[in-house]
Design an enzyme around this catalytic site. Structure first.
Site, mmCIF file in Angstrom:
data_model
loop_
_atom_site.group_PDB
_atom_site.id
_atom_site.type_symbol
_atom_site.label_atom_id
_atom_site.label_comp_id
_atom_site.label_asym_id
_atom_site.label_seq_id
_atom_site.Cartn_x
_atom_site.Cartn_y
_atom_site.Cartn_z
ATOM 1 N N ASP A 31 0.881 -1.178 0.000
ATOM 2 C CA ASP A 31 0.000 0.000 0.000
ATOM 3 C C ASP A 31 0.912 1.219 0.000
ATOM 4 O OD1 ASP A 31 -1.868 2.119 0.859
ATOM 5 O OD2 ASP A 31 -3.215 0.476 1.421
ATOM 6 N N LEU A 33 -0.123 4.108 0.921
ATOM 7 C CA LEU A 33 -0.706 4.941 1.990
ATOM 8 C C LEU A 33 -1.238 6.271 1.469
ATOM 9 C CD1 LEU A 33 1.790 4.274 4.957
ATOM 10 C CD2 LEU A 33 -0.316 3.067 4.384
ATOM 11 N N SER A 124 -17.534 -3.714 -7.700
ATOM 12 C CA SER A 124 -18.538 -2.883 -7.042
ATOM 13 C C SER A 124 -19.897 -3.051 -7.705
ATOM 14 C CB SER A 124 -18.086 -1.424 -7.179
ATOM 15 O OG SER A 124 -19.118 -0.542 -6.806
ATOM 16 N N TYR A 148 -15.012 6.212 -12.298
ATOM 17 C CA TYR A 148 -14.669 5.214 -11.280
ATOM 18 C C TYR A 148 -15.303 3.863 -11.635
ATOM 19 C CZ TYR A 148 -15.116 2.359 -7.119
ATOM 20 O OH TYR A 148 -15.112 1.289 -6.258
ATOM 21 N N LYS A 152 -13.699 -0.077 -12.768
ATOM 22 C CA LYS A 152 -14.020 -1.396 -12.193
ATOM 23 C C LYS A 152 -14.471 -2.350 -13.302
ATOM 24 C CE LYS A 152 -12.822 -0.598 -8.127
ATOM 25 N NZ LYS A 152 -11.745 -1.339 -7.483
ATOM 26 N N ARG A 230 -30.439 1.372 -0.236
ATOM 27 C CA ARG A 230 -29.193 0.673 -0.549
ATOM 28 C C ARG A 230 -29.067 -0.594 0.286
ATOM 29 N NH1 ARG A 230 -29.623 3.952 -3.770
ATOM 30 N NH2 ARG A 230 -28.164 5.486 -4.600
HETATM 31 P P1 NAD Z 1 -9.573 2.683 0.625
HETATM 32 O O1 NAD Z 1 -9.238 3.923 -0.123
HETATM 33 O O2 NAD Z 1 -9.772 2.787 2.089
HETATM 34 O O3 NAD Z 1 -8.455 1.569 0.366
HETATM 35 C C1 NAD Z 1 -7.730 1.504 -0.846
HETATM 36 C C2 NAD Z 1 -6.267 1.406 -0.469
HETATM 37 O O4 NAD Z 1 -5.481 1.310 -1.659
HETATM 38 C C3 NAD Z 1 -5.773 2.643 0.289
HETATM 39 O O5 NAD Z 1 -5.113 2.200 1.457
HETATM 40 C C4 NAD Z 1 -4.800 3.323 -0.682
HETATM 41 O O6 NAD Z 1 -3.731 3.949 0.014
HETATM 42 C C5 NAD Z 1 -4.337 2.150 -1.525
HETATM 43 N N1 NAD Z 1 -3.933 2.481 -2.897
HETATM 44 C C6 NAD Z 1 -4.644 3.118 -3.849
HETATM 45 N N2 NAD Z 1 -3.944 3.176 -4.989
HETATM 46 C C7 NAD Z 1 -2.754 2.566 -4.747
HETATM 47 C C8 NAD Z 1 -1.600 2.310 -5.532
HETATM 48 N N3 NAD Z 1 -1.482 2.698 -6.805
HETATM 49 N N4 NAD Z 1 -0.569 1.641 -4.959
HETATM 50 C C9 NAD Z 1 -0.633 1.235 -3.669
HETATM 51 N N5 NAD Z 1 -1.695 1.464 -2.880
HETATM 52 C C10 NAD Z 1 -2.736 2.125 -3.417
HETATM 53 O O7 NAD Z 1 -10.839 2.028 -0.067
HETATM 54 P P2 NAD Z 1 -11.780 0.853 0.456
HETATM 55 O O8 NAD Z 1 -13.083 1.441 0.817
HETATM 56 O O9 NAD Z 1 -11.053 0.014 1.426
HETATM 57 O O10 NAD Z 1 -11.987 0.059 -0.902
HETATM 58 C C11 NAD Z 1 -11.177 -1.050 -1.227
HETATM 59 C C12 NAD Z 1 -11.520 -1.516 -2.622
HETATM 60 O O11 NAD Z 1 -12.899 -1.849 -2.671
HETATM 61 C C13 NAD Z 1 -11.307 -0.474 -3.714
HETATM 62 O O12 NAD Z 1 -10.834 -1.124 -4.856
HETATM 63 C C14 NAD Z 1 -12.685 0.091 -3.950
HETATM 64 O O13 NAD Z 1 -12.816 0.589 -5.257
HETATM 65 C C15 NAD Z 1 -13.531 -1.152 -3.726
HETATM 66 N N6 NAD Z 1 -14.908 -0.851 -3.305
HETATM 67 C C16 NAD Z 1 -15.113 -0.074 -2.211
HETATM 68 C C17 NAD Z 1 -16.423 0.217 -1.810
HETATM 69 C C18 NAD Z 1 -16.686 1.114 -0.631
HETATM 70 O O14 NAD Z 1 -17.787 1.668 -0.548
HETATM 71 N N7 NAD Z 1 -15.758 1.275 0.317
HETATM 72 C C19 NAD Z 1 -17.496 -0.307 -2.526
HETATM 73 C C20 NAD Z 1 -17.246 -1.114 -3.641
HETATM 74 C C21 NAD Z 1 -15.932 -1.379 -4.011
HETATM 75 C C1 WQD Z 2 -25.944 5.995 0.077
HETATM 76 C C2 WQD Z 2 -27.325 6.671 0.100
HETATM 77 C C3 WQD Z 2 -27.370 8.741 -1.132
HETATM 78 C C4 WQD Z 2 -24.637 10.910 1.523
HETATM 79 C C5 WQD Z 2 -21.154 4.741 -3.344
HETATM 80 C C6 WQD Z 2 -20.519 4.557 -4.705
HETATM 81 C C7 WQD Z 2 -20.438 3.096 -5.034
HETATM 82 C C8 WQD Z 2 -19.748 2.307 -3.922
HETATM 83 C C9 WQD Z 2 -20.321 2.608 -2.578
HETATM 84 C C10 WQD Z 2 -17.426 2.037 -4.446
HETATM 85 C C11 WQD Z 2 -27.722 7.257 -1.263
HETATM 86 C C12 WQD Z 2 -27.611 8.989 0.340
HETATM 87 C C13 WQD Z 2 -25.434 9.951 0.947
HETATM 88 C C14 WQD Z 2 -25.275 12.057 2.109
HETATM 89 C C15 WQD Z 2 -27.417 11.141 1.502
HETATM 90 N N1 WQD Z 2 -18.358 2.642 -3.830
HETATM 91 N N2 WQD Z 2 -26.784 10.056 0.940
HETATM 92 N N3 WQD Z 2 -26.638 12.116 2.072
HETATM 93 O O1 WQD Z 2 -23.851 6.298 -3.599
HETATM 94 O O2 WQD Z 2 -24.873 4.100 -2.844
HETATM 95 O O3 WQD Z 2 -22.474 4.206 -3.376
HETATM 96 O O4 WQD Z 2 -20.388 4.031 -2.367
HETATM 97 O O5 WQD Z 2 -17.486 1.192 -5.283
HETATM 98 O O6 WQD Z 2 -19.730 3.015 -6.229
HETATM 99 O O7 WQD Z 2 -21.312 5.234 -5.658
HETATM 100 O O8 WQD Z 2 -23.257 5.299 -1.339
HETATM 101 O O9 WQD Z 2 -23.027 6.168 0.942
HETATM 102 O O10 WQD Z 2 -22.726 7.752 -1.011
HETATM 103 O O11 WQD Z 2 -24.985 6.896 -0.482
HETATM 104 O O12 WQD Z 2 -28.637 11.255 1.511
HETATM 105 O O13 WQD Z 2 -24.602 12.973 2.618
HETATM 106 O O14 WQD Z 2 -27.268 7.802 1.002
HETATM 107 O O15 WQD Z 2 -28.156 9.582 -1.926
HETATM 108 O O16 WQD Z 2 -29.116 7.103 -1.380
HETATM 109 P P1 WQD Z 2 -23.729 5.035 -2.878
HETATM 110 P P2 WQD Z 2 -23.417 6.575 -0.426
#
Ligand code: NAD
Ligand code: WQD
Length: 338
Positions: A31, A33, A124, A148, A152, A230
């Site tokens: 990572d 960071l 995602s 974004y 994915k 959601r």
């Molecule tokens: P996060 O940002 O907390 O974690 C991602 C980590 O990757 C971070 O620690 C960052 O420092 C590291 N990173 C990014 N680019 C890098 C690079 N080029 N080299 C080395 N390290 C790098 O995010 P998260 O919420 O833990 O998400 C993890 C994964 O899950 C991501 O791929 C994200 O797209 C996916 N995802 C997250 C969510 C969500 O809502 N949290 C939902 C769906 C998918």
């Molecule tokens: C949840 C609900 C908002 C904030 C996102 C990314 C998705 C995935 C997960 C990575 C929605 C509502 C939110 C606020 C609100 N990430 N909301 N007030 O949009 O479902 O998904 O995170 O892959 O790709 O799009 O998540 O937590 O932003 O929103 O009313 O201040 O809360 O409209 O209905 P979302 P969210």
């Protein structure tokens, strides 16, 4: 197993590292960071009572990545490293494409060079085409509304092609729904930079009184109370899902997409109400306009996860709200050093 975890210091990654260490696996984190704190990994090791190996560098640095693979055989890679802010990806598309695609390509190159054939990829629910019928299953049409999401979807396609060309390859594309909550210790959790984009970290910071109120993005959707619905999943359930996917990858080749959600939808007002009643704190809110790009309802069909992984969620919305608040209350400045 010896598991390489890219992005392992981040939100989902740190919880997964904890589950891996507790499950007896050897963990190697890469990572840079950019969106995480070393403190998260220190706490993970303390909670697990076991050490992991940490390398700080950009995943796009193929030479350094090869050195990590050369240090000893890797049984499986879990690839979290990516940029993930939807709004930022619209403003800085090239950064998103460069980081998310090149990290994945670099990882695949090293894996193939070193004969490592198991990969779990963080995808995602955002890859599903808008207006898909709910609950959405893995065969629904794909398509994205922002860069974004496209990163994915493109990574999914790259991995499908790599698996097709390398018959011993095993790849599980995990499509997460909305991860929230924190480890029940309150020691690790979600630590967004600046103003949170997502609902739960915003709620916890309103409860902390860092912000006066939450803005609810629209109450005129075609849902029971008019606010967006959601599929929120506890991050510790999600972490366990990665261990189940690793087991699956041990016994199968090819590339398969699997939803990780609960299969239940909650509205924004449901979440506010659950948070207030479980934690005994107020979350003042106002109704604002819809956020562009938001869908009314998103929740998962979870049948494939149950059938292929033997995995389902164990924690409910109250657990998610309680654990999110415990983490935030104990760590009002998050890890404090980002
Ligand atoms: P996060 O940002 O907390 O974690 C991602 C980590 O990757 C971070 O620690 C960052 O420092 C590291 N990173 C990014 N680019 C890098 C690079 N080029 N080299 C080395 N390290 C790098 O995010 P998260 O919420 O833990 O998400 C993890 C994964 O899950 C991501 O791929 C994200 O797209 C996916 N995802 C997250 C969510 C969500 O809502 N949290 C939902 C769906 C998918
Ligand atoms: C949840 C609900 C908002 C904030 C996102 C990314 C998705 C995935 C997960 C990575 C929605 C509502 C939110 C606020 C609100 N990430 N909301 N007030 O949009 O479902 O998904 O995170 O892959 O790709 O799009 O998540 O937590 O932003 O929103 O009313 O201040 O809360 O409209 O209905 P979302 P969210």
């Amino acid at each position: 197993m010896r598991v390489l975890v890219t992005g392992g210091a981040g939100y989902v990654g740190s919880h997964t590292c904890l589950a891996l260490l507790r499950g007896g696996h050897e963990v190697i984190v890469v990572d840079d960071l950019r969106n995480a704190s070393i403190e998260a990994l220190k706490r993970v090791q303390r909670l697990a009572g076991r050490a992991l190996t940490f390398h700080q560098f950009d995943m796009r640095d193929g030479e350094r990545l090869d050195k990590v693979f050369a240090e000893g055989p890797i049984d499986c890679a879990i690839h979290f490293a990516a940029l993930k802010a939807v709004g930022e990806s619209v403003e800085k598309p090239l950064e998103y494409y460069e980081n998310n695609l090149l990290s994945t390509l670099t990882l695949c190159r090293s894996m193939l060079r070193f004969g490592v054939s198991r990969l779990i990829f963080s995808s995602s629910a955002t890859v599903y085409a808008p207006l898909s019928p709910m609950p959405v299953d893995e065969d629904a049409p794909l398509g994205c509304a922002n860069p974004y999401g496209w990163t994915k979807l493109m990574c999914e396609q790259i991995l499908r092609d790599v698996a097709h060309a390398n018959p011993s390859f095993s790849c599980v594309l995990l499509r997460y729904f909305n991860p929230i909550g924190a480890d029940s210790s309150g020691e690790i959790g979600e630590d967004p930079n600046g103003v949170p984009n997502n609902l739960m970290p915003f709620i916890t910071q309103v409860a902390l009184e860092k912000f006066k109120q939450l803005q609810v993005y629209g109450d005129d959707y075609d849902t029971l109370d008019g606010t967006g619905v959601r599929d929120y999943i506890h991050v510790s359930d999600l972490a366990r899902g990665h261990l189940a996917a690793m087991d699956y990858a041990m016994g199968h080749t090819g590339c398969v997409a699997i939803n990780l959600g609960t299969g239940r939808g909650y509205s924004v007002l449901d979440i506010i109400q659950a948070f207030e009643s479980v934690n005994g704190v107020q979350v003042p809110y106002v109704i604002g306009p819809r956020r562009p790009g938001d869908m009314a309802i998103v929740y998962a069909n979870t049948q494939r996860a149950r059938e292929l992984l033997g995995w389902e969620t164990e924690l409910n919305i109250e657990d998610m709200c309680r654990d999110a608040w415990r983490w935030q209350k104990r760590n009002p400045a998050g890890y404090g050093d980002k």
